[in-house]
Design an enzyme around this catalytic site. Structure first.
Site: not given
Length: 251
Positions: A143, A156
């Site tokens: 990500s 996350y």
């Protein structure tokens, strides 16, 4: 001559294959010749399987809850009894958006379990047979928050930073045995994970204004990069994190 992107004769094990980036990667790999073992935590793989079959490849569906570590090894063992897995795609991921001081321990554990620990467990179980054959590919879906702290996404961001470390550690040990381990790092992609951001006109406009490409990405934008990392075209690419971000990291 056979294209270096030709995946005929290969089988890919793809997590998070029901929707979004995982689905797009699975379909793209199938379109380039790979057969599929599709996994999801829910029994919702029919659409992806239909797309894979329409591409002329086989699609086996497996329910797999990556938040339950004890469930992973039996599923993998059963798959390996009937399949040779050549490509592992760790695409499944979850996010919990709360301010860091209010982020609960249960949310922390669930996000780390799905996004990082499950990727480690699957890699550990599937890389061994790849090394024994002297060939294989592992693709982790990282990500932009593998490089940045983000906002209200502490677990996350931690999991995606960790996934890059996992990628590089496995790559160092697996490259001598003919197995390449890499990651693709999507930018702002239009998926269920980003629904809340896209639904906020002001925040969405701020995001697009920072992206040199001038738009949100699509899951298909990520799939092409995954095909490259799954193919012979990337046989000398090891431990790399390929950003597919419309230029976000260049700003």
């Amino acid at each position: 001559m056979r294209s270096p992107f030709d995946l005929r004769g290969r089988t890919a094990f793809v997590t998070g294959a029901a929707t979004g980036i995982g689905q797009a990667i699975a379909v793209a790999l199938a379109e380039n010749g790979a057969d599929m073992v599709l996994t999801s935590e829910l029994e919702n793989l029919d659409d992806t399987a239909s797309l894979v079959v329409a591409a002329g490849r086989s699609a086996e569906r497996r329910r797999l809850d990556l938040s339950r570590a004890a469930d992973i090894e039996p599923v993998v063992a059963d798959v390996l009894r009937s399949h040779r897995v050549d490509i592992l795609v760790n695409a499944a991921g979850i996010i919990r958006r709360t301010p860091a001081p209010e982020h609960g321990e249960q949310d922390w554990r669930e996000v780390l379990e799905v996004n990082l620990t499950a990727a480690f467990t699957l890699s550990r179980l599937l890389v061994g047979p790849m090394l024994a054959r002297g060939r294989g590919k592992v693709i982790n879906v990282a990500s932009m928050l593998s490089f940045q702290g983000g906002h209200q996404a502490v677990s996350y961001a931690a999991s995606k930073h960790g996934l890059v470390g996992l990628t590089r550690a496995f790559a160092n040990e697996c490259a001598p045995g003919g197995v390449q381990v890499n990651a693709v790092a999507p930018g702002y992609i239009a998926t269920r994970t980003t629904e809340a951001l896209r639904a906020d006109p002001e925040r969405s406009a701020e995001i697009v204004a920072r992206i040199p490409a001038g738009r949100w990405g699509s899951p298909a934008d990520v799939a092409g990069a995954a095909v490259f990392l799954a193919s012979a075209a990337s046989d000398y690419v090891c431990g790399h994190v390929l950003a597919v971000d419309g230029g976000w990291m260049s700003r």
